[in-house]
Design an enzyme around this catalytic site. Sequence first.
Site, mmCIF file in Angstrom:
data_model
loop_
_atom_site.group_PDB
_atom_site.id
_atom_site.type_symbol
_atom_site.label_atom_id
_atom_site.label_comp_id
_atom_site.label_asym_id
_atom_site.label_seq_id
_atom_site.Cartn_x
_atom_site.Cartn_y
_atom_site.Cartn_z
ATOM 1 N N CYS A 19 0.836 -1.205 0.000
ATOM 2 C CA CYS A 19 0.000 0.000 0.000
ATOM 3 C C CYS A 19 0.870 1.254 0.000
ATOM 4 O O CYS A 19 1.736 1.425 0.858
ATOM 5 C CB CYS A 19 -0.904 -0.027 1.232
ATOM 6 S SG CYS A 19 -1.760 1.521 1.583
ATOM 7 N N SER A 72 -3.793 8.613 6.410
ATOM 8 C CA SER A 72 -2.331 8.674 6.326
ATOM 9 C C SER A 72 -1.790 10.085 6.504
ATOM 10 O O SER A 72 -0.752 10.289 7.140
ATOM 11 C CB SER A 72 -1.856 8.102 4.991
ATOM 12 O OG SER A 72 -2.374 8.843 3.898
#
Length: 209
Positions: A19, A72
Amino acid sequence: MTNVSNRRSMMGLFSGNTCIRSHQVRFVLREKGISTDIENIDGKKIPEDLIALNPYASIPTLTDRELVIYDSRVIIEYLDERYPHPPLMPVSPVDRAKIRLVLASLDADIVSSAIDLDGALGTKNENSLRKKLKSMLNASLDLFSANKYFLNDELTVIDCVLAPILWRLDYFGVKLAKEHKPITIYMERVFARETFQMSLSEDEEEMHL
């Protein structure tokens, strides 16, 4: 029922094995030298702990005692503020705002293009998305040579966001030519950092074999 986050004695990260956004966070963690329990998730099987912590069961997800963060960009800023040394963002509010604007632009262009391409590999859309990502990189070509790192002589959070994407260019089938020398020089400089090498999962290491 005992809260899962309360059972964790140290900072933890649920991270996707390949990812992009998870890799960005792992790079920041290594740059900061933060001791973290990283659980790499390979495939579609979602750990029960992650489901209990994050209503979206998305990655990356960071736990720090009772705190759970599953965006994130928020994770990266939190880590820089929680562990201020070495700094990855400037102290000045004005300079921090400038960094955030650059990050917002990168996220809308290069990062989103890379994530779209990653999800489209093997489909009829991959060629057009590959061209789009390369076009985005071409538009930023001069910025790669303006300073030692991206827009700065010291490594910043911007580099932590960009490097995981550039690491995947070969894997994505994005070929750089002679005119892209500023990007290749930049890549060599960042990839040579021990912290970047430490941020790689086994699957990510194989992207450059």
